[in-house]
Design a protein around this motif. Structure first.
Motif, PDB file in Angstrom:
ATOM      1  N   ALA A   1      34.855  59.181  -9.941  1.00 48.49           N
ATOM      2  CA  ALA A   1      36.035  60.042  -9.992  1.00 48.49           C
ATOM      3  C   ALA A   1      37.285  59.298  -9.542  1.00 48.49           C
ATOM      4  CB  ALA A   1      35.821  61.281  -9.122  1.00 48.49           C
ATOM      5  N   VAL A   2      37.140  58.313  -8.647  1.00 54.18           N
ATOM      6  CA  VAL A   2      38.282  57.478  -8.262  1.00 54.18           C
ATOM      7  C   VAL A   2      38.868  56.806  -9.498  1.00 54.18           C
ATOM      8  CG1 VAL A   2      38.947  55.392  -6.997  1.00 54.18           C
ATOM      9  CG2 VAL A   2      37.504  57.111  -5.895  1.00 54.18           C
TER      10      VAL A   2
ATOM     11  N   SER B   1      42.373  57.807 -11.527  1.00 54.88           N
ATOM     12  CA  SER B   1      43.375  56.746 -11.557  1.00 54.88           C
ATOM     13  C   SER B   1      44.011  56.585 -12.932  1.00 54.88           C
ATOM     14  CB  SER B   1      42.746  55.419 -11.116  1.00 54.88           C
ATOM     15  OG  SER B   1      42.383  55.460  -9.747  1.00 54.88           O
ATOM     16  N   THR B   2      43.454  57.226 -13.951  1.00 54.44           N
ATOM     17  CA  THR B   2      44.115  57.245 -15.260  1.00 54.44           C
ATOM     18  C   THR B   2      45.232  58.276 -15.301  1.00 54.44           C
ATOM     19  OG1 THR B   2      42.637  58.899 -16.272  1.00 54.44           O
ATOM     20  CG2 THR B   2      41.936  56.588 -16.365  1.00 54.44           C
ATOM     21  N   GLY B   3      45.371  59.078 -14.242  1.00 54.21           N
ATOM     22  CA  GLY B   3      46.466  60.040 -14.159  1.00 54.21           C
ATOM     23  C   GLY B   3      46.096  61.465 -14.456  1.00 54.21           C
TER      24      GLY B   3
ATOM     25  N   ALA C   1      38.459  58.574   1.816  1.00 54.54           N
ATOM     26  CA  ALA C   1      39.654  57.873   2.309  1.00 54.54           C
ATOM     27  C   ALA C   1      40.454  57.286   1.157  1.00 54.54           C
ATOM     28  CB  ALA C   1      39.233  56.776   3.285  1.00 54.54           C
ATOM     29  N   THR C   2      39.757  56.817   0.113  1.00 52.75           N
ATOM     30  CA  THR C   2      40.468  56.274  -1.055  1.00 52.75           C
ATOM     31  C   THR C   2      41.273  57.361  -1.741  1.00 52.75           C
ATOM     32  OG1 THR C   2      38.670  54.679  -1.360  1.00 52.75           O
ATOM     33  CG2 THR C   2      40.162  55.014  -3.223  1.00 52.75           C
ATOM     34  N   LEU C   3      40.714  58.573  -1.832  1.00 53.67           N
ATOM     35  CA  LEU C   3      41.456  59.675  -2.447  1.00 53.67           C
ATOM     36  C   LEU C   3      42.779  59.907  -1.721  1.00 53.67           C
ATOM     37  CD1 LEU C   3      38.704  62.396  -3.107  1.00 53.67           C
ATOM     38  CD2 LEU C   3      39.364  60.433  -4.527  1.00 53.67           C
ATOM     39  N   VAL C   4      42.729  59.855  -0.401  1.00 54.94           N
ATOM     40  CA  VAL C   4      43.941  60.084   0.389  1.00 54.94           C
ATOM     41  C   VAL C   4      44.900  58.913   0.234  1.00 54.94           C
ATOM     42  CG1 VAL C   4      44.839  60.422   2.722  1.00 54.94           C
ATOM     43  CG2 VAL C   4      42.729  61.577   2.012  1.00 54.94           C
ATOM     44  N   GLN C   5      44.382  57.698   0.361  1.00 57.01           N
ATOM     45  CA  GLN C   5      45.241  56.517   0.319  1.00 57.01           C
ATOM     46  C   GLN C   5      45.946  56.382  -1.023  1.00 57.01           C
ATOM     47  OE1 GLN C   5      43.781  53.093   2.304  1.00 57.01           O
ATOM     48  NE2 GLN C   5      44.655  51.666   0.822  1.00 57.01           N
ATOM     49  N   GLU C   6      45.234  56.696  -2.118  1.00 59.72           N
ATOM     50  CA  GLU C   6      45.810  56.561  -3.461  1.00 59.72           C
ATOM     51  C   GLU C   6      46.421  57.864  -3.982  1.00 59.72           C
ATOM     52  OE1 GLU C   6      46.098  53.679  -4.984  1.00 59.72           O
ATOM     53  OE2 GLU C   6      45.068  52.660  -3.330  1.00 59.72           O
ATOM     54  N   ARG C   7      46.362  58.926  -3.182  1.00 54.53           N
ATOM     55  CA  ARG C   7      46.909  60.235  -3.552  1.00 54.53           C
ATOM     56  C   ARG C   7      46.342  60.696  -4.905  1.00 54.53           C
ATOM     57  NH1 ARG C   7      51.224  57.185  -1.621  1.00 54.53           N
ATOM     58  NH2 ARG C   7      52.177  57.945   0.305  1.00 54.53           N
TER      59      ARG C   7
END
Length: 528
Positions: free
Chosen positions: A403-404, A408-410, A430-436
């Motif tokens: 899902a990350v 990330s494709t928007g 944490a990646t979800l938060v860091q990359e919004r």
């Protein structure tokens, strides 16, 4: 290009082939990938930092499935590369176009034929990937990298698609790049003899045809729908091709769907995926005549031999067939899918109603979990590439990491997973938060490995290894900075899911439920 490092050149070439987002982890041997950006390039990919190397490849896979372009990941030497193997295997089984670039120990420290115990050294790192890879490249100089990196990307994208492995010594990655990368060789143009096309038309004309679509036709969705409509044929899909317009939307594992396919005179297979998981290990009812249309010959001999096998540029072949076959009235029940949905288990139907309430344009990612099996096989998918599901290799823990990449494709993304699989990659919250990233995580918590518990129950044996201690997922998500909601029961899930998706921010929903697995799972394949 003396001011450009080899690592920068690698990222540039991957971007030129579609991988405008790259996923990875920095390590002592691959820090060159995190070097300065090139201001003069319009597209300058920088790796998205994830929390585990396995995620780097799962995310690249998810990116590729959603975008239809090249997925790319970069990892460090030794344990970093080894951590990526399981995800690389999923990409291989699902024919995902991914390039994984790993560093190797510095060339200055390597000695041919000798293992010296250098940091992260292994006797043959590439051998971990060779059984799974479509191709392996091991350049050892800047000139060698420039000579192969474009070919690595092009190889991953050629049909039949698959992941490619590249490793480069750490001290080479930081050196000045060779002057210009060598362009990839052009793919040979395939032409299909008219006699074969005429033979296919003769077999299809005036007969009851069932159309089966696989992942290779995802970029030709309109042409597939036009041909199926012309033939009056039911359009069944593999898991990877769910979301094609006009398709049944329910799996061929259901007895009513399988019976319709089996009653056809001809099975027309477009774009492959006649694999074990989609066909119940080739025991599904099969019409007496088989016609296949593929962009390239399969990598391995097929289990079912076609009466006519067409290979070539898909859009053109589909157009010619649509023009030449006579029109046929639909011969299958128009309400076939509705009848299947009405007969499903009540709790599963409640879950599916909630998942189906997500807004159009929301991507769906499913893990290998009972709830994921239901959503992956039966949930509403309204567009090609709308679903990412690890049914190729069956890799538990795929959901959140993939899902990350998808998000990330928007696109807003809903991932359906179980408690067991989520724990395997929970650091990616944490990646979800860091990359919004706009990801809603739906964890259906059954306190362990529900599918395996079901298997043991059916076998009449004591439950062992399947009942697990699970964390407080709501508190855990909040500790990462992710909003979280504990949903008391399945019948309240739809409203909670819609609210979570509407925020556009990372959110976790937890609901406790124990579901019976669907007919798409092998223990139920042959139930009446």
């Amino acid at each position: 290009m003396s001011d450009v490092t080899v690592a920068r050149q690698v990222l540039d070439v991957l971007a030129d082939h579609g991988a405008t987002t790259v996923f990875g982890l920095p390590g002592v041997h691959d820090l060159a990938f995190w070097g300065p950006a090139r201001a003069e390039r319009g597209t300058d990919p920088a790796p998205v930092v994830v929390r585990h190397e396995q995620t780097a490849v799962y995310a690249a896979d998810g990116w590729g499935r959603r975008s239809g372009r090249l997925g790319a990941a970069v990892v460090t030497t030794g344990p970093g590369a080894a951590n990526a193997v399981a995800a690389f295997g999923e990409a291989a089984a699902s024919h995902s176009p991914v390039v994984l670039v790993a560093s190797e120990i510095p060339a200055a420290a390597a000695r041919s034929g000798r293992f010296r115990g250098v940091l992260h050294e292994s006797r043959n790192q590439a051998a971990l990937f060779a059984p799974l890879a479509k191709a392996v490249f091991r350049p050892r100089t800047p000139e060698g990298v420039a000579a192969v990196i474009a070919e690595a990307a092009a190889t991953a994208l050629r049909h039949p698609r698959g992941p490619v492995y590249v490793d480069v010594p750490a001290d080479v990655l930081g050196r000045p790049a060779a002057a210009e990368p060598v362009a990839a060789g052009s793919e040979a143009r395939r032409t299909q003899p008219w006699a074969s096309i005429s033979g296919a038309v003769d077999l299809l004309a005036g007969r009851r045809v069932a159309v089966w679509a696989g992942a290779a036709v995802l970029d030709d969705a309109e042409a597939v729908g036009a041909l199926a409509g012309r033939l009056g044929a039911p359009l069944a899909t593999s898991f990877h091709a769910r979301g094609l317009p006009g398709s049944l939307g329910v799996p061929p594992h259901e007895p009513e769907v399988a019976a319709v396919i089996g009653d056809a005179d001809v099975l027309l297979v477009l774009g492959g995926d006649l694999d074990g998981m989609n066909t119940r290990n080739w025991t599904m009812p099969r019409p007496p005549v088989l016609v296949t249309v593929d962009p390239a010959p399969p990598a391995d001999p097929p289990e079912w031999t076609a009466d006519v096998a067409l290979t070539g540029e898909l859009r053109g072949l589909l157009r010619v067939l649509t023009e030449r076959v006579p029109a046929h009235e639909p011969w299958f029940p128009a309400d076939l899918a509705a009848r299947v949905r009405r007969g499903l288990d009540a709790d599963a139907s409640t879950l599916l109603d909630a998942v189906d309430s997500r807004p159009d344009g929301t991507a769906l990612v499913c893990d290998m979990a009972v709830a994921g099996y239901w959503a992956g096989g039966y949930a509403r998918v309204t567009e090609p590439r709308g679903l990412a599901y690890p049914v190729g290799w069956g890799t538990l823990g795929f959901g959140l990491p993939a899902a990350v990449g998808v998000a990330s494709t928007g696109v807003p993304t809903l991932v359906v997973c179980g408690d067991g699989g989520l724990v395997m990659g929970v650091g990616e919250l944490a990646t979800l938060v860091q990359e919004r990233l706009p990801v809603t995580v739906l964890v259906v918590d059954d306190g362990g490995y529900g599918m395996l518990r079901y298997d043991q129950t059916r076998a009449g044996v004591e439950h062992r290894g399947v009942d697990l201690v699970t964390p407080d997922f709501v508190a855990l998500a909040r500790a990462f900075g992710v909003e979280a909601t504990d949903v008391p029961a399945l019948d309240g899930l739809g409203e909670a899911l819609r609210k979570a998706l509407a925020t556009g921010a990372p959110h976790l929903l937890r609901v406790a439920a124990r579901l019976t697995p669907p007919r798409t799972t092998s223990p139920r394949w042959h139930e009446g």
